[in-house]
Design a protein around this motif. Structure first.
Motif, short mmCIF file in Angstrom:
data_model
loop_
_atom_site.label_atom_id
_atom_site.label_comp_id
_atom_site.label_asym_id
_atom_site.label_seq_id
_atom_site.Cartn_x
_atom_site.Cartn_y
_atom_site.Cartn_z
N ALA A 256 -3.37 -4.33 4.44
CA ALA A 256 -2.46 -3.33 4.98
C ALA A 256 -1.09 -3.90 5.33
O ALA A 256 -0.11 -3.15 5.42
CB ALA A 256 -3.09 -2.70 6.23
N GLU B 194 -9.25 -6.36 5.38
CA GLU B 194 -8.51 -5.11 5.43
C GLU B 194 -7.16 -5.25 6.14
O GLU B 194 -6.15 -4.68 5.71
CB GLU B 194 -9.36 -4.05 6.14
N ARG B 195 -7.12 -5.99 7.23
CA ARG B 195 -5.86 -6.12 7.98
C ARG B 195 -4.78 -6.76 7.11
O ARG B 195 -3.62 -6.36 7.16
CB ARG B 195 -6.08 -6.94 9.24
N ARG C 137 0.80 -1.23 0.00
CA ARG C 137 0.00 0.00 0.00
C ARG C 137 0.84 1.28 0.00
O ARG C 137 0.31 2.35 -0.31
CB ARG C 137 -0.94 0.00 1.20
#
Length: 452
Positions: A99, A95-96, A84
């Motif tokens: 990232a 999402e975790r 990212r």
């Protein structure tokens, strides 16, 4: 080793396995050796030679990895940085995980991304950007860094990342950073470039046993970083010699060598004992080898380097399903006759009904199903492309293989080897939960989760 022997093995292998066109390149004893047999197409035949282009599939991945390493050398990228940092639009269902995934994890297939999704995002310059936008559909097979599982999608993400930091298309970046400096004039990504050269087409075998031309010629553009290059065995030997050498004029010598250092161990895999930086690393008869295979639409290739012996081999075949065992036969012959190295399949244990009962069942990943059955004396597995993917595909997908027999290997019974068919000799293993129940099966670095 006389070139007449190499030409004889090319002809014999193509004949035995029913391959229309086969090409071999060998770098040994400071010399190039070539042997080619057959034709580019059963419909529009031209003789295959060392400059004929073949679709190389995943042999593209070391090209992508080398571009990444050049950008790391230039200080543009950091292998340990999250994706990212360079692709803020990188979005996954979890999402975790999105990232946390790093460039290094994409390069050695430990990102947790599943194998692939089959999305045609067109042939325009925005194909990779549009592909990355679909990744929320792709399931994860584990947490980032948890395990190695081969991911086509991960390398296509790397291709988009290259575009973002260079301001070029992926294909332009590969050309300017690698192809032009190394003089790889017969290595291309588009039909427009290929059609001005002699190129092979893929073939599939029909229900009646006859070969016909496979369609389309190549996968979609968004698949280029993971598997879209077409090249000749002549160019591939030059590319292999770069990775056997000091890295000039693209990378420092130390970086080339670090790409061949193990980064994560592989279990129960015929492809390798470990991943380097993209490369599969495998010890054969006590000697370390570095390589990568590839399959495209009716075309198959194997690229193998033996750095300590200054040896390289590329073999390509333009028919499925037997292009895989044909290439394997050539690789084993060349290792034995040029280097005196023997590559043998492990021997499975006799059929064990208790162990067989533990593994029989239905498994799936995002693109395929995997069914294991027992007739009380033999275990077999069948891998099929999901019907819904076939129905949704705008272009013809490769034909499914007939079931393969396989046997469990000595030890804990969780590793196995395929004993029949085009994938004979390929190995895999079963995963278990904390209670000891089988939860998944791995084949050729791809994980299938148990659903029944």
């Amino acid at each position: 080793m006389p070139d007449t022997a190499l030409r004889a093995i090319a002809a014999a292998t193509a004949t035995e396995f029913g391959i229309p066109g086969l090409a071999i390149g060998v770098w040994a004893n400071g010399r190039e050796h070539f042997a080619c047999h057959g034709v580019t197409s059963v419909e529009n035949p031209l003789p295959v030679d060392e400059n004929t282009l073949f679709q190389l599939g995943s042999i593209t991945k070391p090209l992508t990895a080398t571009v990444i390493m050049r950008l790391v050398t230039d200080g543009v990228l950091d292998l340990d940085a999250p994706v990212r940092r360079y692709l803020p639009e990188f979005v996954l269902a979890e999402e975790r995980a999105a990232a946390r995934i790093t460039l290094a994890q994409l390069l050695n297939h430990t990102s947790g991304l599943d194998w692939s999704i089959i999305n045609d995002t067109g042939e325009g310059d925005g194909a990779l950007a549009d592909f990355v936008a679909t990744l929320a559909e792709l399931p994860l097979i584990g947490a980032p860094g948890e395990r190695a599982s081969y991911s086509q999608a991960g390398f296509n993400v790397l291709g988009r990342l290259i575009e973002k930091v260079t301001g070029q298309t992926y294909e332009q970046a590969v050309t300017s950073i690698i192809l032009a400096p190394l003089g790889l004039a017969n290595t291309v990504f588009t039909e427009r470039e290929a059609m001005t050269r002699r190129f092979a087409v893929g073939h599939d075998i029909g229900a009646d046993g006859t070969l016909s031309v496979a369609h389309p010629w190549k996968p979609t553009r968004a698949n280029n970083p993971g598997g879209g290059v077409a090249s000749s065995v002549s160019d591939q030997l030059r590319w292999a010699r770069f990775h056997l050498g000091d890295g000039a004029p693209i990378l420092p010598a130390g970086t080339v060598r670090r790409m061949q250092d193990p980064t994560v161990a592989l279990r129960g895999s015929s492809l390798g004992d470990a991943f380097g930086t993209c490369w599969f690393l495998r010890e054969i008869d006590g000697v370390q080898t570095v390589g990568h295979g590839g399959s495209s639409i009716g075309q198959f290739g194997e690229l193998l380097l033996v750095p300590d012996r200054d040896f390289a081999l590329i073999v390509v075949a333009n028919a499925g399903p037997d292009g895989i065992p044909a290439n394997q036969a050539v690789v084993r012959w060349a290792l034995e006759h040029y280097l005196g190295l023997l590559d043998r399949d492990p021997e499975p244990i006799p059929f064990d009904a208790v162990r067989a009962a533990e593994v029989t069942g239905h498994y799936e990943n995002d693109a395929m199903t995997f069914d294991i059955r027992s007739d009380g004396a033999v275990l077999s597995l069948e891998v099929l492309i999901k019907p819904e993917l076939r129905a949704a595909a705008e272009e013809e997908l490769p034909a499914d293989h007939a079931p393969f027999e396989f046997g469990l290997l000595p030890g804990d019974g969780d590793e196995y080897v395929i004993t029949s068919g085009a994938f004979s000799g390929h190995r895999g293993y079963f995963s278990r939960d904390e209670r000891g129940a089988v939860t998944g099966v791995d084949l050729a670095g791809r994980l299938f989760s148990r659903t029944a």
